[in-house]
Design an enzyme around this catalytic site. Sequence first.
Site, short mmCIF file in Angstrom:
data_model
loop_
_atom_site.label_atom_id
_atom_site.label_comp_id
_atom_site.label_asym_id
_atom_site.label_seq_id
_atom_site.Cartn_x
_atom_site.Cartn_y
_atom_site.Cartn_z
N ASP A 287 63.31 12.24 106.22
CA ASP A 287 63.83 11.24 107.15
C ASP A 287 64.83 10.38 106.37
O ASP A 287 64.96 10.50 105.14
CB ASP A 287 62.71 10.41 107.78
CG ASP A 287 63.16 9.82 109.12
OD1 ASP A 287 64.39 9.70 109.34
OD2 ASP A 287 62.31 9.48 109.94
C1 BGC Z 1 64.60 8.21 112.26
C2 BGC Z 1 64.74 9.67 112.61
C3 BGC Z 1 66.19 10.00 112.87
C4 BGC Z 1 67.01 9.61 111.67
C5 BGC Z 1 68.48 9.94 111.80
C6 BGC Z 1 65.58 7.78 111.19
O1 BGC Z 1 65.58 6.40 111.00
O2 BGC Z 1 63.28 7.96 111.85
O3 BGC Z 1 63.94 9.98 113.72
O4 BGC Z 1 66.32 11.35 113.18
O5 BGC Z 1 66.89 8.21 111.47
O6 BGC Z 1 69.11 9.15 112.70
#
Ligand code: BGC
Length: 739
Positions: A287
Amino acid sequence: MKFMYDDVEVSIARLLEQMTLEEKIGQLMQLSPSLFGAFGLTKDEIIAQMVNGELSYEEFSQIGRDYHEDKIRAGLIGSMGGVTGAAKVNELQRIAVEESRLGIPILFGLDVIHGYRTIFPIPLAEACSWEPELARETAKIAAKEAAAAGLHWTFAPMVDIARDPRWGRISEGAGEDPYLGSLMAAARVKGFQGEDLSNPSALLACAKHLVAYGGAVGGRDYNTVDMSLQMLHDVYLPPFKAAAEAGVGTFMSAFNDLNGIPCTANRYLLSEVLRKQYGFQGFVVSDANSVAEVMVHGYAETRKEASKKALMAGVDMDMSHGTYEEDLPQLLAEEQLSHADLNEAVRRVLRMKFALGLFENPYRTTPEQEQRLLLAPEHLTLAREAAQRSIVLLKNENEALPLSRGNKKIALIGPLADNADEMLGAWAISGNPNNVVTIREGIAAAAGGDTQVVYAKGCEIDDNKSDFTEALEAARGSDVVIAVVGESSNMSGEAASRLNLGLPGRQEELLKALHAAGKPLIVVLVNGRPLSIPWAAEHADAIVEAWQLGTLSGHALADVLFGDYNPSGKLVATFPHSAGQVPVYYNHPNTGRPTGEFKFTMKYLDGSTEPLYPFGYGLSYTTFAYERLTLSQSEVTADGRIIAEVDITNTGNRFGEEVVQLYVSDVVASRVRPIKELKGFAKVALQPGECKRVAIELEVASLGFHNEFLEYVVEPGRFMVYVGPNSKDGIESEFVLIS
Ligand code: BGC
């Protein structure tokens, strides 16, 4: 879907032989224009400039692109997140393919969660349709639009089980149940990816967030998770397993730690479960910044150690923060990581690029294609249908709904009644509020010329000083009051946990004042999580849970309010009486002292243990009777199946659809089992007076659980079967599982 083709493996091996260390590490990098700080400006400076209007989003993105162009040319970027638009993507891709040494195409990704430009209902809402086929269709259209805008990869579906509505990300998934959650997970993966990833309108999917992210203690986003491995495998992992079985190409590791080990450095999860047990062959992305955060968790002394632990655990790509880029060279030089480990991660990423056909066709779209496909009429038709099917009717006294078209004056009140932005919900970054049909517009279009719709905002979503005068005047002079209240989009989604689950600000006061005006009060809820609304549940004449329904919100809601569509949605997450009850979910284990009259039983001194609205609950404008439940056998073996059959009769006077739900409980087992678990359902359409015998098949093998040794077992003994309109009501039967 299988991703290993011999010729592809040969091509990858050839590429690996030619790649420098930096080029290999580059493939494991995902960069995005939201990489605050990487542009020579601090995050605060960027935000300040954007707020002041000195820097537009476009300019901001441009800074990101300029910054990265040299890197792309040098072949150092494997993936980019957040760059959209066919022209822009193709231009960057051209640099990668034509100007970099080896011409390896870039993988462009974005959070396409519930639509790209045509925004569908938030995933929690859509799951209330109990129609995996619908979820598959909306994912397919989302993929088609996003792919036309240059994207190859979506960070979706989110398949996290969520039992705690304080957690704002409950809006992004399919609710609290592992069985329904698994069906939705598989459907969404298949919708995004299609039959063949190399089809230019398919998107590579990413099942996230592995795992138990929704189990955050206290419902606080990012918080720690401590749970038994049995609970993990029985409840939280099944949708991920279903995604793997559906052929998902990527997984995202979660921010949280699980039983003391950050998921992003969790070898058991990423290697043992995902790769060995589920046979997953794609790649894992972290993530955003979660590799570096392994250090913040206190699981690594340095960022370098965090990178090592993440890569060794099975995180192939580092999202957003350049951690791998900085640390891997040294780790390799010091022989803390082997070249074989690095090559394996690169191989997995390249495989997906081959599967997408990017080497043969790096430019999968054109600006014309994008222009033609975004908001195509058939996409909007599907958006309206999906929105209708997501709506849940929670209360309807004295047939307050559907509205008669004979009403002369409708008072339309509330901060969400005439609002475009908030209809889109969280994670609709590529949606455009200008395309939204607001509730006011939808009702005005449906009401017909003789009806006057008088609108007054009444109050803001979250303030303490609103003046209700205009709203009350409108209410007093009307035949019926529709109050549209709830949450703003940013109250759910990421980093949006709430302590209280009631209506924010003065909205409940507004409802009370409107109620006192003495006209029928229809409450429409627009929100991204289960709310606790005991006052409205008692006093409103009708309550419609409209969630955040996307681009065609207003039309879909009006279709339901005027009875042009008879609501058929059923809740996929329990509504509590109060936040103090949560987590409250239907499939909890029994206790030695189940809730009862006697003091020394499981209960609160000051309130109910029962939900306000249970899982599976939802009304219709007609009524259904459940009768004559039979099972095909009274005894069955573990490899067998049982067909449950039941008569469902439409006992009202309108056409309607009913989600017939089948729950099972394992009466005695070697571990305490949930009081009920959903194991099957069917959606049936019935004309007034019509009766259908509905059959639901039960695979006995699905009745197992993980025992104390973490083995999946299906144990002999007595099983109860309940078939009904929700997780509380229904008729029952039983069978015995013999060995
Ligand atoms: C989130 C993810 C997301 C990623 C990219 C993160 O902060 O937890 O779910 O896909 O950002 O935007």
